[in-house]
Motif scaffolding. Structure first.
Motif, PDB file in Angstrom:
ATOM      1  N   ILE A 155       0.012 -50.620  59.582  1.00  0.00           N
ATOM      2  CA  ILE A 155      -0.220 -49.541  60.539  1.00  0.00           C
ATOM      3  C   ILE A 155       1.115 -48.915  60.928  1.00  0.00           C
ATOM      4  O   ILE A 155       2.163 -49.544  60.808  1.00  0.00           O
ATOM      5  N   CYS A 156       1.053 -47.672  61.396  1.00  0.00           N
ATOM      6  CA  CYS A 156       2.262 -46.935  61.758  1.00  0.00           C
ATOM      7  C   CYS A 156       2.269 -46.686  63.266  1.00  0.00           C
ATOM      8  O   CYS A 156       1.244 -46.308  63.847  1.00  0.00           O
ATOM      9  N   GLU A 157       3.432 -46.850  63.866  1.00  0.00           N
ATOM     10  CA  GLU A 157       3.550 -46.747  65.326  1.00  0.00           C
ATOM     11  C   GLU A 157       3.043 -45.411  65.860  1.00  0.00           C
ATOM     12  O   GLU A 157       2.439 -45.350  66.935  1.00  0.00           O
ATOM     13  N   LEU A 158       3.260 -44.323  65.104  1.00  0.00           N
ATOM     14  CA  LEU A 158       2.953 -42.980  65.605  1.00  0.00           C
ATOM     15  C   LEU A 158       1.804 -42.333  64.845  1.00  0.00           C
ATOM     16  O   LEU A 158       1.774 -41.122  64.628  1.00  0.00           O
ATOM     17  N   ASP A 159       0.844 -43.156  64.447  1.00  0.00           N
ATOM     18  CA  ASP A 159      -0.331 -42.705  63.704  1.00  0.00           C
ATOM     19  C   ASP A 159      -1.560 -42.863  64.609  1.00  0.00           C
ATOM     20  O   ASP A 159      -1.826 -43.958  65.097  1.00  0.00           O
ATOM     21  N   PRO A 160      -2.319 -41.796  64.853  1.00  0.00           N
ATOM     22  CA  PRO A 160      -3.514 -41.940  65.695  1.00  0.00           C
ATOM     23  C   PRO A 160      -4.536 -42.926  65.136  1.00  0.00           C
ATOM     24  O   PRO A 160      -5.373 -43.435  65.873  1.00  0.00           O
ATOM     25  N   LEU A 161      -4.449 -43.224  63.850  1.00  0.00           N
ATOM     26  CA  LEU A 161      -5.383 -44.171  63.232  1.00  0.00           C
ATOM     27  C   LEU A 161      -5.016 -45.629  63.481  1.00  0.00           C
ATOM     28  O   LEU A 161      -5.777 -46.526  63.104  1.00  0.00           O
ATOM     29  N   LYS A 162      -3.876 -45.899  64.106  1.00  0.00           N
ATOM     30  CA  LYS A 162      -3.377 -47.278  64.131  1.00  0.00           C
ATOM     31  C   LYS A 162      -4.330 -48.242  64.841  1.00  0.00           C
ATOM     32  O   LYS A 162      -4.495 -49.389  64.403  1.00  0.00           O
ATOM     33  N   ASP A 163      -4.983 -47.806  65.919  1.00  0.00           N
ATOM     34  CA  ASP A 163      -5.874 -48.718  66.639  1.00  0.00           C
ATOM     35  C   ASP A 163      -7.109 -49.077  65.822  1.00  0.00           C
ATOM     36  O   ASP A 163      -7.697 -50.146  66.015  1.00  0.00           O
ATOM     37  N   GLU A 164      -7.517 -48.173  64.920  1.00  0.00           N
ATOM     38  CA  GLU A 164      -8.655 -48.493  64.042  1.00  0.00           C
ATOM     39  C   GLU A 164      -8.284 -49.627  63.083  1.00  0.00           C
ATOM     40  O   GLU A 164      -9.091 -50.520  62.812  1.00  0.00           O
ATOM     41  N   LEU A 173       0.990 -55.550  59.676  1.00  0.00           N
ATOM     42  CA  LEU A 173       2.395 -55.159  59.693  1.00  0.00           C
ATOM     43  C   LEU A 173       2.498 -53.769  60.321  1.00  0.00           C
ATOM     44  O   LEU A 173       1.915 -52.806  59.817  1.00  0.00           O
ATOM     45  N   LYS A 174       3.209 -53.685  61.452  1.00  0.00           N
ATOM     46  CA  LYS A 174       3.367 -52.405  62.146  1.00  0.00           C
ATOM     47  C   LYS A 174       4.747 -51.836  61.833  1.00  0.00           C
ATOM     48  O   LYS A 174       5.760 -52.510  62.025  1.00  0.00           O
ATOM     49  N   ILE A 175       4.781 -50.603  61.351  1.00  0.00           N
ATOM     50  CA  ILE A 175       6.045 -49.961  60.983  1.00  0.00           C
ATOM     51  C   ILE A 175       6.516 -49.087  62.148  1.00  0.00           C
ATOM     52  O   ILE A 175       5.918 -48.052  62.461  1.00  0.00           O
ATOM     53  N   PRO A 235      15.603 -44.135  54.378  1.00  0.00           N
ATOM     54  CA  PRO A 235      15.832 -45.588  54.455  1.00  0.00           C
ATOM     55  C   PRO A 235      14.615 -46.380  54.947  1.00  0.00           C
ATOM     56  O   PRO A 235      14.369 -47.498  54.483  1.00  0.00           O
ATOM     57  N   LEU A 236      13.829 -45.813  55.865  1.00  0.00           N
ATOM     58  CA  LEU A 236      12.640 -46.518  56.356  1.00  0.00           C
ATOM     59  C   LEU A 236      11.650 -46.770  55.210  1.00  0.00           C
ATOM     60  O   LEU A 236      11.087 -47.867  55.089  1.00  0.00           O
ATOM     61  N   SER A 237      11.459 -45.770  54.359  1.00  0.00           N
ATOM     62  CA  SER A 237      10.561 -45.932  53.212  1.00  0.00           C
ATOM     63  C   SER A 237      11.121 -46.941  52.211  1.00  0.00           C
ATOM     64  O   SER A 237      10.369 -47.735  51.626  1.00  0.00           O
ATOM     65  N   ASP A 238      12.432 -46.919  52.010  1.00  0.00           N
ATOM     66  CA  ASP A 238      13.064 -47.882  51.093  1.00  0.00           C
ATOM     67  C   ASP A 238      12.871 -49.310  51.588  1.00  0.00           C
ATOM     68  O   ASP A 238      12.544 -50.212  50.809  1.00  0.00           O
ATOM     69  N   THR A 239      13.070 -49.500  52.897  1.00  0.00           N
ATOM     70  CA  THR A 239      12.878 -50.835  53.484  1.00  0.00           C
ATOM     71  C   THR A 239      11.431 -51.275  53.336  1.00  0.00           C
ATOM     72  O   THR A 239      11.143 -52.431  52.987  1.00  0.00           O
ATOM     73  N   PHE A 240      10.506 -50.350  53.579  1.00  0.00           N
ATOM     74  CA  PHE A 240       9.091 -50.687  53.467  1.00  0.00           C
ATOM     75  C   PHE A 240       8.727 -51.039  52.022  1.00  0.00           C
ATOM     76  O   PHE A 240       7.937 -51.959  51.786  1.00  0.00           O
TER      77      PHE A 240
END
Length: 326
Positions: A257-266, A284-286, A299-304
Motif C-alpha cells: 500500500i502507498c501512504e498517499l493513495d486513497p485506496l490504501k485503507d481497502e 508493506l506500506k511505502i 530512488p524510491l522506486s529503485d529501493t522498492f
C-alpha cells in the motif's frame, strides 16, 4: 492538495511532474470516453524507444484458449533455458479499462534476471466494452491452463503465484477466491500492489485523499461503474474482493500500500479479513508514495524494486520448502 504534495517523496514528485503521461486527462476521459485513454497511451508509447529484450531472457507472446471461444494473449518472461521455474501469473493495472502487459516490460525484464521465475502476464479483456466477468474469466481460464501446461513454458505447474497491480490486483484477488472454491487449483501466494478492493469507496483514506495525484475518488467511481455496469448496485460473487463472504483457506498474501493513495485503507481492510480467517499476510506500506509510484524512475522506486526482489526470494523459498515437504 499542497500539504499532500509536500508529503510526497520529492524525487518521486519531480518524476511524476515530468511525465509525458500528464498530457492525458484521465479523469475527464474516464467520465466521457474511456477507451480513448488506450489510444492516447499508445500514441505516447510509440514516441518512446522500445526497451530491448535483455540477452539472458526469453520473451514470448502466446494465444491461449478460453472458455468462451476467444483467444487470450499472454506475454511470458523467463531466463533462457529455465525449467521447472516458479510461476507468477500477473495482471496489469489500468482501472479495468486500459493498460497492456508490455507496459510492465521494464519490471519483468529485470525481475526474471534477478530471480529464477516464469512470469505469465495476461492481456485480459477490458471494460467498458467487456465489463465483469470478462477480464476475470480470462484470468480464471489462464490459471486453469497453466495448472495443466505450465511445464511446457519452463514453469512448475505445482508452484503458481498470482499477482497484479491496481485493478490487476483486484482481478488477481478475485481469481484467487474462485481458485480456492474449485478445490483442484492451488495458488501458492497472492502478491497485490495498491489494490482497489471495494466499489463502495467509504474508507477514511478514500475521503481524506480523494484528490490525490494519480488516483482520485472520482476516477475510482468511474472505474467501478465501467467494470461492474449493471451489477454496480449488487455485484455478483467474485466481482469485488471485499464483498466476498469467505476468506478461509486462501493462500498467503503480500499487500503493498502507498501512504498517499486513497485506496490504501481497502488494502488494509483486505489484509485484516485474511488475518481473521487465519491467512498469513505481509503488509508493506511505502512512505511518501502515491498510487502507481513504481512506474516513475526515482530512488524510491529503485529501493522498492530491491524490496520486491527480496520479497519474491522469500516467497519462492517458502513455497519450495512446502513443495519438498509434501
Amino acid at each position: 492538495m499542497e500539504d499532500m504534495i509536500n508529503t510526497i517523496d520529492s524525487d518521486l514528485w519531480q518524476a511524476v511532474s515530468a511525465s509525458p503521461f500528464n498530457a492525458i486527462d484521465y479523469e475527464y476521459l474516464l467520465a466521457t470516453d474511456p477507451s480513448k485513454i488506450r489510444e492516447e497511451e499508445m500514441e505516447l508509447s510509440l514516441k518512446s524507444p522500445l526497451p530491448e529484450i535483455p540477452q539472458p531472457i526469453d520473451v514470448t507472446n502466446i494465444d491461449l484458449p478460453s472458455s468462451d471461444k476467444h483467444r487470450i494473449r499472454v506475454r511470458t518472461y523467463r531466463p533462457k533455458g529455465g525449467k521447472n521455474l516458479p510461476v507468477l501469473l500477473y495482471f496489469h493495472g489500468g482501472a479495468f479499462i486500459y493498460g497492456t502487459p508490455e507496459q510492465y516490460d521494464f519490471l519483468f525484464f529485470s525481475l526474471v534476471q534477478d530471480l529464477p521465475l516464469l512470469v505469465v502476464s495476461v492481456d485480459y479483456r477490458l471494460a467498458p466494452e467487456n465489463p465483469f466477468p470478462a477480464g476475470w474469466k480470462d484470468g480464471c481460464d489462464v490459471l486453469r491452463w497453466l495448472s495443466e501446461n505450465a511445464d511446457d513454458l519452463g514453469g512448475n505447474r505445482n508452484n503458481i503465484m498470482i499477482g497484479g497491480s491496481s485493478a490487476g490486483a483486484t482481478i488477481a484477488a478475485s481469481v484467487t477466491h474462485w481458485a480456492r472454491d474449485q478445490k483442484n487449483l492451488k495458488i501458492r501466494h497472492q502478491y497485490l500492489l495498491y489494490p482497489p478492493m471495494s466499489h463502495i469507496l467509504d474508507s477514511p483514506s478514500m475521503n481524506e485523499l480523494k484528490n490525490a495525484p494519480l488516483q482520485t475518488r472520482k476516477a475510482a467511481e468511474w472505474m467501478w461503474k465501467h467494470y461492474l455496469q449493471s451489477y454496480i448496485a449488487d455485484p455478483p460473487k467474485y466481482a469485488v474482493p471485499l464483498s466476498e463472504n469467505n476468506f478461509k483457506d486462501l493462500p498467503d498474501a503480500t499487500i503493498i500500500i502507498c501512504e498517499l493513495d486513497p485506496l490504501k485503507d481497502e488494502g488494509i481492510r483486505y489484509a485484516e479479513k485474511l488475518k481473521e480467517a487465519g491467512v498469513a499476510v505481509n503488509v508493506l506500506k511505502i512512505k511518501g508514495a502515491v498510487h502507481a509510484f513504481d512506474f516513475f524512475p526515482c530512488p524510491l522506486s529503485d529501493t522498492f524494486y530491491r524490496q520486491q526482489v527480496a520479497l519474491f526470494k522469500q516467497i519462492v523459498h517458502k513455497n519450495n520448502e512446502e513443495n519438498n515437504s509434501h
